[in-house]
Design an enzyme around this catalytic site. Structure first.
Site, PDB file in Angstrom:
ATOM      1  N   GLU A   1       0.802  -1.225   0.000  1.00 31.01           N
ATOM      2  CA  GLU A   1       0.000   0.000   0.000  1.00 31.01           C
ATOM      3  C   GLU A   1       0.838   1.281   0.000  1.00 31.01           C
ATOM      4  O   GLU A   1       0.400   2.323  -0.488  1.00 31.01           O
ATOM      5  CB  GLU A   1      -0.962   0.017   1.186  1.00 31.01           C
ATOM      6  CG  GLU A   1      -2.089  -1.007   1.087  1.00 31.01           C
ATOM      7  CD  GLU A   1      -1.733  -2.370   1.656  1.00 31.01           C
ATOM      8  OE1 GLU A   1      -0.538  -2.611   1.932  1.00 31.01           O
ATOM      9  OE2 GLU A   1      -2.640  -3.202   1.832  1.00 31.01           O
TER      10      GLU A   1
ATOM     11  N   PHE B   1     -11.451  -6.529  14.731  1.00 33.13           N
ATOM     12  CA  PHE B   1     -10.471  -7.098  13.800  1.00 33.13           C
ATOM     13  C   PHE B   1     -10.122  -6.071  12.722  1.00 33.13           C
ATOM     14  O   PHE B   1     -10.987  -5.497  12.091  1.00 33.13           O
ATOM     15  CB  PHE B   1     -11.056  -8.365  13.159  1.00 33.13           C
ATOM     16  CG  PHE B   1     -10.152  -8.960  12.113  1.00 33.13           C
ATOM     17  CD1 PHE B   1      -8.891  -9.440  12.455  1.00 33.13           C
ATOM     18  CD2 PHE B   1     -10.549  -9.015  10.787  1.00 33.13           C
ATOM     19  CE1 PHE B   1      -8.051  -9.971  11.492  1.00 33.13           C
ATOM     20  CE2 PHE B   1      -9.712  -9.550   9.814  1.00 33.13           C
ATOM     21  CZ  PHE B   1      -8.465 -10.031  10.171  1.00 33.13           C
ATOM     22  N   GLN B   2      -8.848  -5.852  12.515  1.00 32.05           N
ATOM     23  CA  GLN B   2      -8.335  -4.899  11.524  1.00 32.05           C
ATOM     24  C   GLN B   2      -8.904  -3.500  11.703  1.00 32.05           C
ATOM     25  O   GLN B   2      -9.151  -2.795  10.733  1.00 32.05           O
ATOM     26  CB  GLN B   2      -8.566  -5.426  10.106  1.00 32.05           C
ATOM     27  CG  GLN B   2      -7.800  -6.730   9.874  1.00 32.05           C
ATOM     28  CD  GLN B   2      -7.605  -7.079   8.426  1.00 32.05           C
ATOM     29  OE1 GLN B   2      -8.445  -6.781   7.589  1.00 32.05           O
ATOM     30  NE2 GLN B   2      -6.490  -7.715   8.110  1.00 32.05           N
TER      31      GLN B   2
ATOM     32  N   LYS C   1     -17.464   0.014   6.707  1.00 33.55           N
ATOM     33  CA  LYS C   1     -18.072  -0.950   5.788  1.00 33.55           C
ATOM     34  C   LYS C   1     -19.593  -0.776   5.689  1.00 33.55           C
ATOM     35  O   LYS C   1     -20.155  -0.807   4.593  1.00 33.55           O
ATOM     36  CB  LYS C   1     -17.722  -2.367   6.250  1.00 33.55           C
ATOM     37  CG  LYS C   1     -18.097  -3.437   5.242  1.00 33.55           C
ATOM     38  CD  LYS C   1     -17.519  -4.781   5.660  1.00 33.55           C
ATOM     39  CE  LYS C   1     -18.209  -5.916   4.906  1.00 33.55           C
ATOM     40  NZ  LYS C   1     -17.595  -6.219   3.626  1.00 33.55           N
TER      41      LYS C   1
ATOM     42  N   MET D   1      24.515   7.735   1.506  1.00 37.00           N
ATOM     43  CA  MET D   1      24.426   9.058   2.112  1.00 37.00           C
ATOM     44  C   MET D   1      24.773   9.006   3.596  1.00 37.00           C
ATOM     45  O   MET D   1      25.456   9.884   4.123  1.00 37.00           O
ATOM     46  CB  MET D   1      23.015   9.634   1.902  1.00 37.00           C
ATOM     47  CG  MET D   1      22.831  11.035   2.409  1.00 37.00           C
ATOM     48  SD  MET D   1      24.022  12.170   1.677  1.00 37.00           S
ATOM     49  CE  MET D   1      23.082  12.843   0.334  1.00 37.00           C
TER      50      MET D   1
HETATM   51  C1  FAD Z   1      18.813  13.658   1.257  1.00 36.06           C
HETATM   52  C2  FAD Z   1      18.147  14.967   0.991  1.00 36.06           C
HETATM   53  C3  FAD Z   1      18.908  16.096   0.748  1.00 36.06           C
HETATM   54  C4  FAD Z   1      18.315  17.303   0.421  1.00 36.06           C
HETATM   55  N1  FAD Z   1      19.109  18.369   0.097  1.00 36.06           N
HETATM   56  C5  FAD Z   1      18.538  19.493  -0.381  1.00 36.06           C
HETATM   57  C6  FAD Z   1      19.326  20.577  -0.867  1.00 36.06           C
HETATM   58  O1  FAD Z   1      20.549  20.539  -0.869  1.00 36.06           O
HETATM   59  N2  FAD Z   1      18.688  21.659  -1.353  1.00 36.06           N
HETATM   60  C7  FAD Z   1      17.324  21.741  -1.396  1.00 36.06           C
HETATM   61  O2  FAD Z   1      16.798  22.741  -1.880  1.00 36.06           O
HETATM   62  N3  FAD Z   1      16.556  20.762  -0.917  1.00 36.06           N
HETATM   63  C8  FAD Z   1      17.125  19.637  -0.421  1.00 36.06           C
HETATM   64  N4  FAD Z   1      16.321  18.624   0.025  1.00 36.06           N
HETATM   65  C9  FAD Z   1      14.865  18.805   0.012  1.00 36.06           C
HETATM   66  C10 FAD Z   1      14.378  19.532   1.253  1.00 36.06           C
HETATM   67  O3  FAD Z   1      14.294  18.622   2.317  1.00 36.06           O
HETATM   68  C11 FAD Z   1      12.979  20.168   1.011  1.00 36.06           C
HETATM   69  O4  FAD Z   1      12.078  19.186   0.571  1.00 36.06           O
HETATM   70  C12 FAD Z   1      12.993  21.257  -0.029  1.00 36.06           C
HETATM   71  O5  FAD Z   1      14.092  22.109   0.138  1.00 36.06           O
HETATM   72  C13 FAD Z   1      11.713  22.057   0.066  1.00 36.06           C
HETATM   73  O6  FAD Z   1      11.503  22.737  -1.119  1.00 36.06           O
HETATM   74  P1  FAD Z   1      10.604  24.033  -1.196  1.00 36.06           P
HETATM   75  O7  FAD Z   1      11.104  25.079  -0.270  1.00 36.06           O
HETATM   76  O8  FAD Z   1      10.511  24.369  -2.634  1.00 36.06           O
HETATM   77  O9  FAD Z   1       9.207  23.619  -0.575  1.00 36.06           O
HETATM   78  P2  FAD Z   1       8.036  22.653  -0.992  1.00 36.06           P
HETATM   79  O10 FAD Z   1       7.997  21.559  -0.008  1.00 36.06           O
HETATM   80  O11 FAD Z   1       7.999  22.330  -2.416  1.00 36.06           O
HETATM   81  O12 FAD Z   1       6.843  23.624  -0.601  1.00 36.06           O
HETATM   82  C14 FAD Z   1       6.279  24.474  -1.523  1.00 36.06           C
HETATM   83  C15 FAD Z   1       5.983  25.830  -0.929  1.00 36.06           C
HETATM   84  O13 FAD Z   1       5.254  26.533  -1.922  1.00 36.06           O
HETATM   85  C16 FAD Z   1       3.988  26.911  -1.430  1.00 36.06           C
HETATM   86  N5  FAD Z   1       3.014  26.747  -2.498  1.00 36.06           N
HETATM   87  C17 FAD Z   1       2.378  25.634  -2.913  1.00 36.06           C
HETATM   88  N6  FAD Z   1       1.531  25.917  -3.916  1.00 36.06           N
HETATM   89  C18 FAD Z   1       1.655  27.231  -4.154  1.00 36.06           C
HETATM   90  C19 FAD Z   1       1.042  28.121  -5.082  1.00 36.06           C
HETATM   91  N7  FAD Z   1       0.142  27.713  -5.970  1.00 36.06           N
HETATM   92  N8  FAD Z   1       1.397  29.417  -5.041  1.00 36.06           N
HETATM   93  C20 FAD Z   1       2.292  29.863  -4.127  1.00 36.06           C
HETATM   94  N9  FAD Z   1       2.904  29.071  -3.239  1.00 36.06           N
HETATM   95  C21 FAD Z   1       2.587  27.780  -3.247  1.00 36.06           C
HETATM   96  C22 FAD Z   1       3.717  26.027  -0.246  1.00 36.06           C
HETATM   97  O14 FAD Z   1       2.854  26.680   0.649  1.00 36.06           O
HETATM   98  C23 FAD Z   1       5.117  25.787   0.314  1.00 36.06           C
HETATM   99  O15 FAD Z   1       5.479  26.817   1.194  1.00 36.06           O
HETATM  100  C24 FAD Z   1      16.904  17.407   0.383  1.00 36.06           C
HETATM  101  C25 FAD Z   1      16.132  16.292   0.689  1.00 36.06           C
HETATM  102  C26 FAD Z   1      16.733  15.080   0.968  1.00 36.06           C
HETATM  103  C27 FAD Z   1      15.863  13.890   1.242  1.00 36.06           C
HETATM  104  C1  TPP Z   2      12.673   4.918   4.870  1.00 34.46           C
HETATM  105  C2  TPP Z   2      13.981   5.545   5.179  1.00 34.46           C
HETATM  106  N1  TPP Z   2      14.816   4.978   6.076  1.00 34.46           N
HETATM  107  C3  TPP Z   2      16.007   5.552   6.338  1.00 34.46           C
HETATM  108  C4  TPP Z   2      16.390   6.702   5.723  1.00 34.46           C
HETATM  109  C5  TPP Z   2      17.734   7.347   6.042  1.00 34.46           C
HETATM  110  N2  TPP Z   2      18.584   7.371   4.835  1.00 34.46           N
HETATM  111  C6  TPP Z   2      18.701   8.471   4.070  1.00 34.46           C
HETATM  112  S1  TPP Z   2      19.665   8.244   2.745  1.00 34.46           S
HETATM  113  C7  TPP Z   2      19.965   6.653   3.158  1.00 34.46           C
HETATM  114  C8  TPP Z   2      20.840   5.770   2.311  1.00 34.46           C
HETATM  115  C9  TPP Z   2      20.163   5.317   1.092  1.00 34.46           C
HETATM  116  O1  TPP Z   2      20.937   4.312   0.492  1.00 34.46           O
HETATM  117  P1  TPP Z   2      20.849   4.019  -1.040  1.00 34.46           P
HETATM  118  O2  TPP Z   2      19.437   3.860  -1.445  1.00 34.46           O
HETATM  119  O3  TPP Z   2      21.770   2.907  -1.384  1.00 34.46           O
HETATM  120  O4  TPP Z   2      21.315   5.384  -1.682  1.00 34.46           O
HETATM  121  P2  TPP Z   2      22.787   6.027  -1.790  1.00 34.46           P
HETATM  122  O5  TPP Z   2      22.840   7.097  -0.762  1.00 34.46           O
HETATM  123  O6  TPP Z   2      23.781   4.950  -1.558  1.00 34.46           O
HETATM  124  O7  TPP Z   2      22.798   6.569  -3.173  1.00 34.46           O
HETATM  125  C10 TPP Z   2      19.323   6.324   4.352  1.00 34.46           C
HETATM  126  C11 TPP Z   2      19.399   5.024   5.030  1.00 34.46           C
HETATM  127  C12 TPP Z   2      15.473   7.272   4.822  1.00 34.46           C
HETATM  128  N3  TPP Z   2      15.723   8.431   4.191  1.00 34.46           N
HETATM  129  N4  TPP Z   2      14.294   6.671   4.541  1.00 34.46           N
END
Ligand code: FAD
Ligand code: TPP
Ligand code: MG
Lengths: 562, 161
Positions: free
Chosen positions: A49, A111-112, A161, A476
């Protein structure tokens, strides 16, 4: 004529324009499935899911419509939670329908039975427990309206249900108005003028675009503003594709793994124009050092995003498209400004930063570098593919090295960062865009979190391409351990793994492997030519790191570079 | 800073937990919370007392507004307002303290609502400061039990037309 709750539900979904549902059945939703089967709505049977929600999420991102999910009560419902939280984190419109035990059993530890409304309250935009068949039509109407309007987000309906079996007269509410919910779309003219004046006065402006640009289909307006007023532009991970990745004013992503150029430009700007972005901590780094010299204009449809982390000078609560349109009109009215000349010095400085430390990586003889793989994916798809990503290094390399040309071409779990997002998302994206190339840029860890969806993709005959960047690590996390935890690789080795080529074959898909750099292009070419589900496994440099990197808690100018 | 919010919400199941969940989930604190139906039975009024710096109070205000079941949020403490709380205090009342408790109740315009040979229960209303003062004065006499309603509040009417 009286209809059952299930019949009413399906009628309402048809009225909402739903053509596709991702789901997984169970006892509590048999009645709904029985009606769904008779309707023209397509159902895609997932194998878990969580994947249904990720797929619906990507379907929504590609089409701009609401993604729809149907699952059973209890474990079916709890399995959706990660998907829902991811959609919530990225503000993606999804409606989730969960089965529930009959109303007279609710609260009996039946259940569930789980209190899914309670469980998902903090990770949905809103949710409903539908207690009477008389409420079904109105609730569906509200759920879709809430999911897609204002700041979009997931909305859950819990459907007992007995409510699906009971009968009532069906009347569909054609219009909707909720007295407690009224998003603001129109930008306030006074605020636009204030913002416009700041832009006229500024010498070192930066446009900082986010996911809101994609949500409001405002890419053209953004590019218009940047080009007309000659403003260098950066975007968040969620904003990528909102601005052409090859545009001369494009600086690349900002933040923790953003480009040197973008982070330096923001830090030295005197005006930051944030559009549909929420000043996430991955973007700002240490808050007091974020854009310290800049006045800030912030356009966002959600007032809670404004001044949450960073004080802004000119807040504009509005839809991006509306506000940007008005802003451009205002600025065009300011005669006698030569924007190119006004920003010449600043743009030269920006180009300098870009030249000094462009995105790069060290080549190594005989070893595949992940960045090289992404570059080749970009070249061989001419930048036109839909890219989904898993989470981790693979996600960052995809963000850095694939130059997204248009909006709705990157699907990634940004806010929640849920491993296992990318593959189901690719399934949803491929269903939404059957003629596009859809590639999941994956890590060897993440891909195993929803690998069971191979069966779904095969059953639906989806030619999704999975590109596993196999570093045999939870890369990472390993990178953090290497840099900040004395190379103590606790629990991050993935040396024990399936043979991905054989795994593909076991599902009836095609498996390809590249272990040397010269094999990368042929593997990609072969995959792109294969009209079938393909796993490409790239055995990459094990300890490659993502650079630039802003260490946690540091200022964004304190980047570790290649 | 202490702030008092009046929050008009739809009178539906689960609304209270949405508000409470917002506060716990985001680490805002609730000092007191009062809920009751309004003249319109479809709506309830919550009075919520909280504390935080300017930025937190602004977020609380916006986040409350963002909840789908919330109709209106007023930070009544931004202007002039009346606030009241009611407390029931069960105090030891034996020998010479019996008269003392009565005197106190009288001074603070309280009422004795329950009497036993060894205790009085006093009902008092007032703003935060008054309640605090009474409780401090009664404490040495031996408070057995306190029940407080939490604050309710209303902006004052404009004095000039
Ligand atoms: C491993 C990892 C590393 C990351 N590293 C980075 C990084 O280096 N740099 C980076 O930027 N991000 C990074 N992220 C992503 C980060 O965590 C955020 O998800 C991201 O920065 C949020 O983007 P955003 O500010 O565009 O917001 P979003 O989450 O896209 O939010 C959108 C915003 O726009 C507004 N909005 C929505 N619709 C409208 C509309 N119609 N008109 C006006 N406003 C609207 C919402 O209210 C909200 O405030 C990383 C994520 C991961 C998992
Ligand atoms: C569901 C979940 N569990 C744990 C993490 C923490 N986490 C972030 S990046 C990462 C490593 C991911 O490994 P892989 O898919 O091999 O990607 P790589 O960084 O090696 O490219 C982990 C464990 C996460 N983001 N999501
Ligand atoms: Mg890995």
């Amino acid at each position: 004529m009286k209809l059952t709750g299930a019949q009413i539900l399906i009628e309402c979904l048809k009225k909402e324009g739903v053509d596709l549902i991702f789901g997984f059945p169970g006892g509590a939703v048999i009645d709904i499935y029985d009606e769904l089967m008779k309707s023209p709505i397509r159902h895609v049977l997932v194998r878990h899911e969580q994947a249904a929600v990720h797929a619906a999420d990507a379907y929504a991102r590609v089409t701009g419509k609401v993604g729809v999910v149907l699952v059973t009560s209890g474990p079916g419902a709890t399995n959706t939670v990660t998907g829902i939280a991811s959609a919530y984190g990225d503000s993606i419109p999804v409606v989730i329908m969960t089965g529930q035990v009959p109303t007279k059993l609710i609260g009996n530890d039946a259940f569930q039975e789980v209190d899914i409304v309670g469980i998902t309250r903090p990770c949905t935009k809103h949710n409903y427990l539908v207690k009477s068949v008389k409420d079904v039509a109105q609730t569906v109407k509200e759920a879709f309206y809430l999911a897609r309007s204002g700041r979009p987000g997931p909305v859950l309906m819990d459907l007992p249900k007995d409510v699906m079996v009971d009968r009532t007269e069906f009347k569909y509410p054609e219009t909707i108005k909720m007295r407690t919910y009224n998003p603001t779309y129109e930008a306030h003219v006074g605020q636009i003028e204030k913002a416009g004046k700041l832009i006229v006065q500024s010498r070192r402006p930066v446009l900082y675009a986010g996911g809101g640009i994609i949500a409001s289909n405002a890419a053209a307006e953004l590019t218009g503003l940047a080009t007309l007023m000659q403003i260098p532009t950066t975007a968040t991970l969620m904003g990528l594709g909102g601005f052409p990745g090859t545009h001369p004013l494009w600086m690349g992503m900002l933040g923790m793994h953003g480009t040197y150029c973008s982070n330096m430009a923001v830090a030295n700007s005197d005006l930051l124009i944030a559009v549909g972005a929420r000043f996430d901590d991955r973007v700002t780094g240490r808050l007091d050092a974020f854009a310290p010299h800049a006045k800030i204009i912030h356009i966002d449809i959600d007032p809670t995003s404004i001044s949450k982390n960073v004080r802004v000078d000119v807040p504009i609560v509005a839809d991006c498209k509306n506000a940007l349109g008005k802003l451009v009109t205002f600025l065009k009215g300011e005669k006698g400004i030569n924007w190119k000349e006004k920003h010449e010095e600043w743009l030269a400085q920006v180009r300098d930063w870009d030249k000094k430390h462009p995105l790069s990586y060290k080549e190594e003889k005989g070893v595949i570098k992940p960045q090289y793989v992404v570059e080749k994916l970009y070249e061989l798809t001419k930048g036109k593919a839909i890219i989904t990503t898993e989470v981790g290094q693979n996600q960052m390399w995809a963000a850095q090295f694939y130059k997204f040309a248009e909006p709705r071409s990157l699907m990634t779990s940004g806010g929640l960062g849920a491993m296992g997002y990318g593959f189901p998302a690719a399934i949803g994206a491929q269903l939404a865009a059957p003629d596009r190339i859809v590639i999941d840029i994956a890590g060897d860890g993440s891909i195993q979190m929803n690998i069971q969806e191979m069966a779904t993709a095969m059953e639906q005959r989806l030619p999704v391409k999975i590109a596993i960047l196999n570093n045999q690590y939870l890369g990472m996390v390993r990178q953090w351990q290497e840099l900040f935890y004395g190379k103590r690789y606790a629990a991050t080795s993935l040396a024990t793994a399936p043979d991905f080529v054989k795994l593909a074959e076991a599902y009836g898909a095609v498996g390809l492997r590249a272990t040397k750099p010269e094999e990368v292009v042929p593997v990609i070419k072969k995959a792109l030519k294969t009209p079938n589900l393909v796993i490409m496994e790239f055995v990459i440099a094990q300890e490659e790191k993502v650079y630039p990197m802003v260490p946690a808690g540091k200022a964004t100018t304190e980047m570790l570079l290649v | 800073m202490k702030h008092t919010f009046s929050v008009l919400v739809e009178n539906k199941p689960g609304v209270l937990s949405r508000v409470a969940g917002l506060f716990s989930g985001r680490g805002f604190n609730i000092e007191s919370l009062c809920v009751a139906e309004t003249l319109d039975p479809g709506l309830s009024l919550m009075t919520l007392v909280t504390r935080g710096d300017e930025q937190i109070i602004e977020q609380i205000n916006k986040q409350l507004n963002k909840l789908i079941n919330v109709l209106k949020v007023v930070d009544v403490s931004e202007g002039d307002f009346v606030e009241r709380e009611m407390v029931l205090v069960k105090v030891k009342a034996e020998g010479n303290t019996r008269a003392e408790v009565l005197r106190m109740a009288d001074i603070f315009r309280g009422k004795i609502v329950d009497v036993s040979p060894r205790e009085y229960t006093v009902e008092l209303t007032g703003d935060e400061n008054k309640i605090k003062a009474v409780l401090e004065l009664l404490r040495p006499l031996g408070i057995k039990e306190v029940a407080r309603t939490g604050t309710i509040a209303m902006p004052r009417s404009k004095k000039t037309p």
